[in-house]
Enzyme design. Structure first.
Site, PDB file in Angstrom:
ATOM      1  N   GLU A 156      64.233 -47.373 171.521  1.00 32.53           N
ATOM      2  CA  GLU A 156      64.845 -46.088 171.161  1.00 32.53           C
ATOM      3  C   GLU A 156      65.647 -45.529 172.324  1.00 32.53           C
ATOM      4  OE1 GLU A 156      62.040 -43.968 167.931  1.00 32.53           O
ATOM      5  OE2 GLU A 156      61.017 -44.539 169.748  1.00 32.53           O
ATOM      6  N   SER A 205      51.058 -42.419 170.099  1.00 33.23           N
ATOM      7  CA  SER A 205      51.258 -41.031 169.684  1.00 33.23           C
ATOM      8  C   SER A 205      50.088 -40.211 170.182  1.00 33.23           C
ATOM      9  CB  SER A 205      51.335 -40.969 168.157  1.00 33.23           C
ATOM     10  OG  SER A 205      50.967 -39.678 167.704  1.00 33.23           O
ATOM     11  N   LYS A 265      49.457 -45.207 165.807  1.00 32.44           N
ATOM     12  CA  LYS A 265      50.872 -45.450 166.057  1.00 32.44           C
ATOM     13  C   LYS A 265      51.128 -46.333 167.274  1.00 32.44           C
ATOM     14  CE  LYS A 265      54.087 -43.909 164.470  1.00 32.44           C
ATOM     15  NZ  LYS A 265      54.901 -42.732 164.327  1.00 32.44           N
ATOM     16  N   HIS A 325      76.169 -53.566 155.611  1.00 33.44           N
ATOM     17  CA  HIS A 325      75.744 -52.275 155.036  1.00 33.44           C
ATOM     18  C   HIS A 325      74.226 -52.128 155.074  1.00 33.44           C
ATOM     19  CE1 HIS A 325      79.860 -52.103 153.313  1.00 33.44           C
ATOM     20  NE2 HIS A 325      79.647 -53.402 153.117  1.00 33.44           N
TER      21      HIS A 325
END
Ligand code: ARG
Length: 464
Positions: A294, A281, A287, A160
């Site tokens: 991803e 970024s 960043k 979980h």
């Protein structure tokens, strides 16, 4: 060049042609079309359609054209688009006619584009599967290497997405290695279904020439020839099986991607991605984003979509060939292209991954992930498990209120929950002890994991 103009008074409407033509994507079957044609030329030569001399010269021109395509894979696309060729089969035929004249017009004797395209696609799929299998092996090798590097590293295991029990990071690596091993087995299984030769099925009813189909199949490296001509020209279940195996692989890659992303986030900070597989970024200078992982996660949608697209195309088609089947190629090409990219990037992510071992251990020590061990300790002292579960729950609540791990509570505090607890408890609820108690086959004990690693390595060596 159109392969079928004789019966028609007018040429195709330009929009219909845009809808109907497939050269734009099926030019990628050029090598397979030429290989199939070489096999067919020799089959009709043996059947007496071509003389020795005709066969020799036709085969030579096919080989020359094949070499030209190998040098420049875009050649069929560029020259065929200029000439308005409908599909790759039209391009091959027209180009051969340009090169050897009328002799090339004999090549299509007894053959249909229906058995031809099914053959081409099977040859293409077979090669694509072999490439994916090699890429999967490389992913497995990277996971095994990472497991070896991090054999000592302990991370929290989650259920979980809540800290559950500590596990070795190598155990986590080998979980994904197992998934990729099964993906390889599924692809290899699909390959067996792919490797059947439809050539000689004609348009739908079987060729009218005395072709030795078994010899032709062997010549093209197939395991056998197909048994039913209607089935052979019109089914694409071999593509569906291949895409299903690709889609499942995509799902596994997406899970790996997700774990990498979470563990690499600043909140977890177990992993750091190498700059070479990260992006920045355009707005926020600080960043560093895990775009590679991803996309491992994100590509899975289109690959599953490719499978669904194909299944939906096949559903309800009457026997035998229908033009709908032309829609089989783009999903297959798309899935293979994107799966290949993901599989080739994965080793680069894993091989360059920095693991912050201290942070991992700290997280594994926090979160009361040794609570089960405390319950097991009580069981060993004669407490029934359900009762032990309650006692430990209360002890955890107490530890949370004092913001300390269970092992940092004074013995007196622990004994307030059960007088069965003695000074030996601290060793029994240590992480090392927890690992040591999980030496069952498939468990996260150090020896169990070392054995699993050795097995995985041996399997990899024998596979590759
Ligand atoms: N481009 C077609 C395909 O991909 C080739 C087969 C065409 N056959 C036909 N009977 N029109 O399916």
């Amino acid at each position: 060049m159109a392969l079928w103009g004789g019966r028609f008074e007018t040429g195709p409407d330009s929009l219909f042609k845009a809808l109907n033509d497939s050269l734009r994507f099926d030019y990628r079957l050029a090598l397979e079309d030429l290989d199939g044609s070489l096999g067919w030329a020799s089959a009709i030569h043996k059947a007496g359609v071509l003389t020795d001399e005709e066969h020799r010269s036709l085969a030579q021109s096919i080989r020359d054209l094949r070499a030209a395509v190998e040098r420049d894979p875009q050649l069929p696309l560029i020259s065929g688009t200029q000439a308005g060729d409908e599909d790759i089969h039209s391009w091959v035929e027209r180009t051969l006619i340009e090169r050897v004249g009328d002799l090339a017009r004999k090549l299509h004797t007894g053959r249909s584009r229906n058995d031809q395209v099914a053959t081409d696609l099977r040859l293409w799929t077979r090669r694509a599967i072999d490439d994916r299998l090699a890429e999967l092996l490389a992913c497995r090798r990277s996971l095994i290497n990472l497991a070896s590097r991090e054999l000592e590293t302990i991370i929290p295991g989650y259920t979980h997405l809540q800290r559950a029990q500590p596990v070795l990071m190598a155990h986590w690596c080998l979980a994904y290695e197992q998934m990729f091993a099964r993906d390889s087995a599924r692809l290899a299984n699909a390959r067996a279904g792919v490797n059947v030769c439809p050539l000689g099925s004609g348009a739908l009813a079987g060729t009218a020439y005395p072709i030795d189909r078994a010899a032709l199949a062997a010549d093209l490296g197939f395991d056998r020839c197909s048994s039913n001509s209607l089935d052979a020209v019109s089914d694409r279940d071999f593509v569906a099986e291949t895409l299903a195996a690709c889609a499942i692989t995509g799902v596994h890659l997406s899970r790996l991607g997700e774990d990498l992303i979470i563990y690499g986030s600043q909140e977890f900070a177990f992993f750091e991605f190498h700059d070479s597989v990260s992006s920045g970024s355009s707005l926020m200078p600080q960043k560093k984003n895990p775009d590679s992982a991803e996309l491992l996660r994100g590509k899975c949608g289109r690959i599953a979509g490719d499978l669904v697209a194909l299944l939906t195309t096949l559903k309800g088609l009457p026997l035998a060939y229908n033009k709908d089947l032309q829609e089989d190629k783009e999903p297959l090409f798309d899935a293979m292209d994107h799966l290949s990219l993901c599989l080739r990037v994965t080793p680069r992510i894993l091989d360059t991954l920095t693991v912050r071992r201290g942070t991992c251990l700290g997280a594994a020590e926090g979160g009361y992930s040794n609570a089960t061990d405390l319950a097991d300790y009580l069981v060993s002292k004669g407490v029934a498990f359900r009762h032990a579960h309650d006692i430990v729950g209360a002890a955890v609540r107490h530890a949370i209120s004092k913001s300390v791990p269970l092992g940092s509570l004074p013995l007196a505090d622990l004994r307030a929950f059960s007088d069965r607890i003695g000074p030996d408890v601290f060793d029994r609820i240590s992480i090392e002890r927890g690992l040591r108690s999980r030496e069952v086959t498939g468990g996260t004990g150090r020896e169990a994991v070392a054995a699993a690693l050795a097995r995985a390595r041996a399997e990899l060596e024998s596979a590759g």
